[in-house]
Design an enzyme around this catalytic site. Structure first.
Site, mmCIF file in Angstrom:
data_model
loop_
_atom_site.group_PDB
_atom_site.id
_atom_site.type_symbol
_atom_site.label_atom_id
_atom_site.label_comp_id
_atom_site.label_asym_id
_atom_site.label_seq_id
_atom_site.Cartn_x
_atom_site.Cartn_y
_atom_site.Cartn_z
ATOM 1 N N ASP A 77 32.017 -18.254 -6.504
ATOM 2 C CA ASP A 77 32.280 -19.306 -7.494
ATOM 3 C C ASP A 77 32.405 -20.667 -6.826
ATOM 4 O O ASP A 77 33.041 -20.804 -5.781
ATOM 5 C CB ASP A 77 33.625 -19.021 -8.191
ATOM 6 N N GLU B 129 31.423 -15.455 -21.534
ATOM 7 C CA GLU B 129 32.826 -15.015 -21.613
ATOM 8 C C GLU B 129 33.431 -15.310 -22.981
ATOM 9 O O GLU B 129 33.269 -16.407 -23.536
ATOM 10 C CB GLU B 129 33.654 -15.722 -20.518
ATOM 11 N N ASP C 41 36.764 -17.549 -8.755
ATOM 12 C CA ASP C 41 37.907 -18.453 -8.546
ATOM 13 C C ASP C 41 39.152 -17.945 -9.285
ATOM 14 O O ASP C 41 40.235 -18.503 -9.144
ATOM 15 C CB ASP C 41 37.562 -19.895 -8.935
ATOM 16 N N SER C 42 38.996 -16.837 -10.033
ATOM 17 C CA SER C 42 40.170 -16.173 -10.614
ATOM 18 C C SER C 42 41.130 -15.760 -9.503
ATOM 19 O O SER C 42 42.298 -15.478 -9.758
ATOM 20 C CB SER C 42 39.744 -14.955 -11.440
ATOM 21 N N LYS D 62 28.131 -19.462 -8.416
ATOM 22 C CA LYS D 62 28.297 -19.527 -9.872
ATOM 23 C C LYS D 62 29.004 -20.826 -10.218
ATOM 24 O O LYS D 62 29.899 -21.243 -9.491
ATOM 25 C CB LYS D 62 29.106 -18.328 -10.396
ATOM 26 N N GLU E 225 30.454 -23.156 -13.843
ATOM 27 C CA GLU E 225 30.728 -23.128 -15.281
ATOM 28 C C GLU E 225 30.111 -24.352 -15.950
ATOM 29 O O GLU E 225 30.073 -25.428 -15.362
ATOM 30 C CB GLU E 225 32.246 -23.124 -15.522
#
Ligand code: KIV
Length: 289
Positions: free
Chosen positions: A101, A200, A62-63, A131, A133
């Site tokens: 993501d 991270e 999602d970056s 993925k 978070e």
């Protein structure tokens, strides 16, 4: 003879089954402690083709909200965006495992919400995993997904989707309490069934301790070579993204000045009518009699 030929043709075309060349989540999980796992982000077809030959795993991160769409953070990424780019990356690769993501707001409300959206991402992109978070608070969701056929990669430590609650993009785990909380996150997500975890922005000793403590691979970004694998944002390591880079981004190339030079030369040539010259123009074809 026919049977052997058709067997190999079927194998090559992967018809009906996942291509035998593509890595699986089990391949990634089994790589724990071995040769480090090579991962990069990919959002587009051509980049995916180039990366696919060298990477074990490609993340449609999602970056992209920041890197491709110029947003200030990753919170603006949404499902249609992740699905469109996921499709491009899956279509353009055969080797690497493709992980997409889950965008902010698509999974935090409940395990059911996460399953609905995770399944949609998998169905519509053909990716092999998603993925998300989060740590202890997301463990129930990770178990819910993995028990229902949605493989999950975790993401702990510095969590970009939590930028507003964490107070910025600072490395994490520098005091004992925070380090212990991140260790708890790692254990909870691994035990819940994640096949790998992105770690991270944590110090080397903490990354090493997490890697030793859990049974699944850690994929580091700003978390040292102590992890089982590494990931970077491709545009960062290629020197395409603008502005200040985090300490952990090694510049493997500097592509922006090459593009800037090319565009400058093109603009000059267009303005001088030097482009297109004869080599780049269709000439009238002579009609055959
Ligand atoms: O979105 C992303 O690109 C990521 C990586 C930086 C791990 O989550």
């Amino acid at each position: 003879m026919y049977n052997i030929v058709s067997f190999f043709v079927a194998l090559m075309s992967c018809s009906g089954y996942p291509c035998p060349m593509r890595k699986t989540v089990l391949n990634i999980a089994e790589a724990k402690g071995g040769t480090p796992i090579v991962c990069l982000t990919a959002y587009t077809a051509r980049v995916a083709q180039i990366l696919d030959q060298h990477c074990d795993l490609m993340l449609v991160g999602d970056s992209m909200a920041m890197v491709l769409y110029g947003m200030d953070d990753t919170l603006g990424a949404d499902l249609p965006m992740m699905i469109r780019h996921g499709q491009a990356v899956v279509r353009s690769s055969q080797n690497a495992l493709v992980v997409v993501d889950m965008p902010f707001g698509s999974y935090q409300a409940s395990p059911e919400q996460a399953f609905t959206n995770g399944a949609q991402i998998m169905k519509e992109t053909g990716c092999q995993a998603i993925k998300l978070e989060g740590g202890v608070e997301m463990a129930e969701t990770v178990a819910f997904l993995t028990q229902r056929g949605v493989p999950v990669m975790g993401h702990i430590g510095l969590r970009p989707q939590a930028v507003n609650t964490l107070g910025g993009y600072k490395s994490r785990g520098h005091d004992n309490a925070e380090a212990e909380a991140i260790m708890d996150d790692a254990r909870a997500i691994a035990q819940a069934g994640a096949f790998a975890i992105v770690v991270e922005g944590v110090s080397e000793p903490l990354a090493a301790a997490i890697t030793a403590a859990i049974a699944v691979p850690t994929i580091g970004i700003g978390a040292s070579a102590a992890c089982d694998g590494q990931i970077l944002v491709t545009e960062d390591m290629m020197g395409i993204t603008d502005g200040r880079k985090p300490k952990f981004v090694k510049p493997y190339a500097n592509v922006s000045p090459i593009m800037e030079d090319a565009v400058k030369t093109y603009a000059e040539e267009v303005r001088a009518r030097a482009f297109p010259s004869a080599d780049f123009v269709y000439q009238q074809r002579k009609k055959s009699a």
